[in-house]
Each structure stands twice: as structure tokens, then as C-alpha cells.
Design an enzyme around this catalytic site. Structure first.
Site, PDB file in Angstrom:
ATOM      1  N   TYR A 192     -29.313  -9.402  -1.206  1.00 56.03           N
ATOM      2  CA  TYR A 192     -28.530  -9.498   0.036  1.00 56.03           C
ATOM      3  C   TYR A 192     -28.528  -8.136   0.747  1.00 56.03           C
ATOM      4  CZ  TYR A 192     -24.584 -10.456   3.172  1.00 56.03           C
ATOM      5  OH  TYR A 192     -23.779 -10.614   4.287  1.00 56.03           O
ATOM      6  N   LYS A 196     -30.042  -7.293   4.501  1.00 62.06           N
ATOM      7  CA  LYS A 196     -29.216  -6.811   5.613  1.00 62.06           C
ATOM      8  C   LYS A 196     -29.646  -5.419   6.085  1.00 62.06           C
ATOM      9  CE  LYS A 196     -26.601 -10.406   6.296  1.00 62.06           C
ATOM     10  NZ  LYS A 196     -26.598 -11.126   7.578  1.00 62.06           N
ATOM     11  N   THR A 230     -14.353 -16.162   4.329  1.00 62.15           N
ATOM     12  CA  THR A 230     -15.192 -17.335   4.645  1.00 62.15           C
ATOM     13  C   THR A 230     -15.743 -17.881   3.329  1.00 62.15           C
ATOM     14  OG1 THR A 230     -17.233 -16.049   4.758  1.00 62.15           O
ATOM     15  CG2 THR A 230     -15.985 -16.252   6.810  1.00 62.15           C
TER      16      THR A 230
HETATM   17  P1  NAP Z   1     -20.656 -18.638   5.898  1.00 64.12           P
HETATM   18  O1  NAP Z   1     -19.236 -19.045   6.038  1.00 64.12           O
HETATM   19  O2  NAP Z   1     -21.375 -18.881   4.622  1.00 64.12           O
HETATM   20  O3  NAP Z   1     -21.472 -19.315   7.109  1.00 64.12           O
HETATM   21  C1  NAP Z   1     -22.853 -19.145   7.203  1.00 64.12           C
HETATM   22  C2  NAP Z   1     -23.381 -20.023   8.312  1.00 64.12           C
HETATM   23  O4  NAP Z   1     -24.814 -19.860   8.349  1.00 64.12           O
HETATM   24  C3  NAP Z   1     -23.104 -21.505   8.077  1.00 64.12           C
HETATM   25  O5  NAP Z   1     -22.870 -22.141   9.313  1.00 64.12           O
HETATM   26  C4  NAP Z   1     -24.430 -21.995   7.493  1.00 64.12           C
HETATM   27  O6  NAP Z   1     -24.666 -23.379   7.686  1.00 64.12           O
HETATM   28  C5  NAP Z   1     -25.377 -21.160   8.333  1.00 64.12           C
HETATM   29  N1  NAP Z   1     -26.746 -21.181   7.826  1.00 64.12           N
HETATM   30  C6  NAP Z   1     -27.206 -20.848   6.603  1.00 64.12           C
HETATM   31  N2  NAP Z   1     -28.524 -21.067   6.534  1.00 64.12           N
HETATM   32  C7  NAP Z   1     -28.906 -21.550   7.743  1.00 64.12           C
HETATM   33  C8  NAP Z   1     -30.130 -21.970   8.305  1.00 64.12           C
HETATM   34  N3  NAP Z   1     -31.258 -21.979   7.593  1.00 64.12           N
HETATM   35  N4  NAP Z   1     -30.154 -22.382   9.595  1.00 64.12           N
HETATM   36  C9  NAP Z   1     -29.041 -22.396  10.325  1.00 64.12           C
HETATM   37  N5  NAP Z   1     -27.835 -22.040   9.850  1.00 64.12           N
HETATM   38  C10 NAP Z   1     -27.785 -21.626   8.573  1.00 64.12           C
HETATM   39  O7  NAP Z   1     -20.840 -17.092   6.184  1.00 64.12           O
HETATM   40  P2  NAP Z   1     -19.991 -16.061   7.091  1.00 64.12           P
HETATM   41  O8  NAP Z   1     -19.152 -15.257   6.177  1.00 64.12           O
HETATM   42  O9  NAP Z   1     -19.390 -16.741   8.248  1.00 64.12           O
HETATM   43  O10 NAP Z   1     -21.167 -15.099   7.564  1.00 64.12           O
HETATM   44  C11 NAP Z   1     -21.652 -15.041   8.899  1.00 64.12           C
HETATM   45  C12 NAP Z   1     -22.528 -13.807   9.013  1.00 64.12           C
HETATM   46  O11 NAP Z   1     -21.760 -12.622   8.739  1.00 64.12           O
HETATM   47  C13 NAP Z   1     -23.688 -13.780   8.023  1.00 64.12           C
HETATM   48  O12 NAP Z   1     -24.803 -13.194   8.636  1.00 64.12           O
HETATM   49  C14 NAP Z   1     -23.165 -12.879   6.912  1.00 64.12           C
HETATM   50  O13 NAP Z   1     -24.209 -12.309   6.157  1.00 64.12           O
HETATM   51  C15 NAP Z   1     -22.376 -11.865   7.705  1.00 64.12           C
HETATM   52  N6  NAP Z   1     -21.354 -11.134   6.951  1.00 64.12           N
HETATM   53  C16 NAP Z   1     -20.296 -11.785   6.390  1.00 64.12           C
HETATM   54  C17 NAP Z   1     -19.324 -11.046   5.696  1.00 64.12           C
HETATM   55  C18 NAP Z   1     -18.113 -11.694   5.077  1.00 64.12           C
HETATM   56  O14 NAP Z   1     -17.290 -10.980   4.468  1.00 64.12           O
HETATM   57  N7  NAP Z   1     -17.921 -13.008   5.205  1.00 64.12           N
HETATM   58  C19 NAP Z   1     -19.454  -9.662   5.579  1.00 64.12           C
HETATM   59  C20 NAP Z   1     -20.545  -9.026   6.145  1.00 64.12           C
HETATM   60  C21 NAP Z   1     -21.488  -9.781   6.844  1.00 64.12           C
HETATM   61  P3  NAP Z   1     -24.280 -24.461   6.552  1.00 64.12           P
HETATM   62  O15 NAP Z   1     -22.823 -24.768   6.693  1.00 64.12           O
HETATM   63  O16 NAP Z   1     -25.182 -25.605   6.894  1.00 64.12           O
HETATM   64  O17 NAP Z   1     -24.604 -23.858   5.212  1.00 64.12           O
END
Ligand code: NAP
Length: 284
Positions: A192, A196, A230
Site C-alpha cells: 500500500y 501511494k 471508513t
Molecule cells: P473505502 O471506504 O474502502 O472506499 C474505497 C472506494 O474505492 C469504494 O467505493 C470502492 O468500491 C472503490 N473501489 C475499489 N476498487 C475499485 C475499482 N476497481 N473501481 C472503482 N472503484 C473501486 O476507502 P476510503 O477510506 O474511503 O479511501 C478513499 C481513498 O482515500 C483511497 O484512495 C484511500 O487509499 C485513501 N486514504 C484513506 C485513508 C483512511 O484512513 N481511510 C487514509 C489515507 C488515504 P467498492 O465499494 O465496490 O469496493
């Protein structure tokens, strides 16, 4: 319709992406597309926003599927003739207790988080209009200091790094994991993190290209949304998804001809953070 401005969020059906769509529906002067790889999850998310009086549109988009990307591009081209905001939010992260072999995790994580984001850009960037804004969801794990090897850090932070070279480095990581020597080669033991760091480095390359693009004032930034509650974080985290969406929404709506941030690495509190030399006050 053809003159409407258009914003697109990938992975908009839940988490931070859903909140970015919600915020853009309230603040963006144009049409907002919630996209999702799964139609029923996407339509369900749109219904939730409609219950709040918001009017997002839906289109299927699986960023790992070039056909799906091409379909969406054609749809945008035919219906709007361009694109004004692209938020590359969709990503995956294996849980720490995942049982899949590490080589499989590395291959899939780099494929989705780096190469599919890149494919999304290659497909949709030709549609970007002057003053378009692109936001790449990176992470605190996407800071250069996550890479232990100095030689790799030098390559990744070089101002002459090309997209091809960066993609070569991402492939080299996957290969070195298969061969069991990625740490000896200076990579961290986290796919991961590598994915990133790739997204952050790609952002800087993309801005350099936009700076000499005939289309005026296209800006791309990478954002760390914070540690957000999330599914990805197993609902741990310091911030609500709404708080985690703030910086990405801010970057998506940067006014025309703004001097900064452009091609920058942005913290969840909207601060521009030095990607190469970690500031002392940053806990990473
Ligand atoms: P999440 O709740 O797991 O949501 C991820 C989203 O991406 C879901 O809608 C998922 O769809 C979608 N996705 C995954 N594979 C896909 C694909 N092949 N095509 C289209 N959509 C796809 O994650 P999140 O926490 O909201 O994260 C959002 C972003 O922020 C990500 O880039 C993550 O790396 C980044 N981020 C998050 C955190 C954190 O603490 N949460 C911290 C740093 C960075 P499905 O529902 O169909 O799986």
C-alpha cells in the site's frame, strides 16, 4: 447540457469518495458524477444523496477495466464534450491479517492503486478542459520518507523522473516481492505504501506535463485525507469521512489561475507538505 461543467469521482459509493461527491454536489457549479464499479452499490449511494435533496448523477466505472473506462469516456465526450474535475479516489488496501500471499497483495495493490489510476488518467485526461482540477488520493503512507532506500528515494524524487520510469519502478517493486528481496532493494514491507508513493510521484510528473499543455491552467494535486473512519481503516481513525473529504473538495474547487497548490502534496488540513524532506511536526 453540453455547456455544463462536469465533475467525476471514482469509488464514490462509500467512504471518503461518497463524501467528496456530497460536498461537490453542494459546492460545484455543474454536474457531479458519482461513479462506482458496482451498479447497485452506486445507485444505492445516489439514492442516499437524493434523500438529502442533492442531485448527483451515476455512471458505472471500474478503474481496473479499460472497457469500462472507454465507455465512460465516450459517454462524457458525447454528453458534455469535456471534463472539469476528476477526483481519483478509488483504491484498495489489504487488511493486516489478510491471508493472501504477499506477492499477490503487491501485484493487486500496485495494479489498482497505481496502474488503474494511471489508466484512468490516460483515458480521461484528453477530455480535460482549461482550468480543470485533478485530485489524486494519496496518503500519509505516500510520503517519500516511507521508502527506506536512499537510491530509490533519489530516483522517485528526481525532477526529471518520467511516467515510464516511475511505472518501471512500480513493476520492479512487484518483481522484487516475487523474488523475496524487496527490502534488500530498499523498498518498505508494505505494498500500500509503495502504491501511494507512486501516486504522489505521478502527481508531480503530471503537473510538469500540464505546465506545458496547450490547455491553460490545469492543476493536479495529491492529498492525504487524514486517518479516516471508513471500511478501509476498519472504521478506526481520527476523522469522519466528511472531515476526510474536506481537503480533496478544496483541491477540486481551486479557483482559476491559482499559484499554489499546483502539483503539490497536501495534508488533510489543507497544508502544503514537503514531500521530500519530512517536516519535523509531521508524525509519520
Ligand atoms: P473505502 O471506504 O474502502 O472506499 C474505497 C472506494 O474505492 C469504494 O467505493 C470502492 O468500491 C472503490 N473501489 C475499489 N476498487 C475499485 C475499482 N476497481 N473501481 C472503482 N472503484 C473501486 O476507502 P476510503 O477510506 O474511503 O479511501 C478513499 C481513498 O482515500 C483511497 O484512495 C484511500 O487509499 C485513501 N486514504 C484513506 C485513508 C483512511 O484512513 N481511510 C487514509 C489515507 C488515504 P467498492 O465499494 O465496490 O469496493
Amino acid at each position: 447540457m453540453a455547456s455544463s461543467k462536469v465533475a467525476v469521482v471514482t469509488g464514490g459509493n462509500k467512504g471518503i469518495g461518497f463524501e467528496i461527491v456530497k460536498g461537490l454536489c453542494k459546492k460545484f457549479d455543474g454536474v457531479v458524477y458519482l461513479t462506482a464499479r458496482d451498479i447497485s452499490r452506486g445507485v444505492g449511494a445516489v439514492s442516499k444523496l437524493q434523500e438529502l435533496g442533492l442531485k448527483p448523477k451515476f455512471h458505472q466505472l471500474d478503474i481496473t477495466d479499460q472497457k469500462s473506462l472507454n465507455n465512460f469516456k465516450k459517454y462524457l465526450q458525447e454528453n458534455y464534450g469535456g471534463l472539469d474535475v476528476l477526483v481519483n479516489n478509488a483504491a484498495i488496501a489489504y487488511k493486516v491479517d489478510a491471508t493472501e500471499p504477499f506477492a499477490e497483495q503487491a501485484k493487486n495493490t500496485i495494479a489498482v492503486n497505481y496502474f488503474s489510476l494511471l489508466a484512468t488518467c490516460h483515458t480521461l485526461f484528453p477530455l480535460l478542459r482549461p482550468h480543470a482540477r485533478v485530485v489524486n488520493l494519496s496518503s500519509s503512507y505516500g510520503h517519500l520518507s516511507r521508502i527506506p532506500g536512499q537510491k530509490l528515494r533519489d530516483k522517485l524524487s528526481s525532477s526529471s523522473l518520467t511516467e515510464e520510469q516511475l511505472s518501471g519502478l512500480m513493476n520492479a517493486f512487484v518483481k522484487s516481492v516475487e523474488e523475496g528481496n524487496h527490502q534488500a532493494e530498499g523498498w518498505p514491507n508494505s505494498c500500500y505504501q509503495v502504491s501511494k508513493v507512486g501516486v504522489s510521484a505521478l502527481t508531480f510528473i503530471q503537473q510538469r506535463a500540464f505546465n506545458s499543455d496547450p490547455r491553460q491552467d490545469i492543476v493536479v494535486n495529491a492529498v492525504h485525507p487524514g486517518y479516516v473512519q471508513t471500511d478501509m481503516s476498519s472504521n478506526k481513525g481520527d476523522l469522519t469521512p466528511e472531515q476526510g473529504a474536506d481537503a480533496a473538495i478544496y483541491l477540486a474547487l481551486l479557483p482559476a489561475n491559482i499559484e499554489a497548490p499546483r502539483g503539490a502534496y497536501i495534508w488533510w488540513d489543507r497544508r502544503i507538505v514537503d514531500w521530500v524532506n519530512k517536516p519535523d511536526d509531521l508524525s509519520l
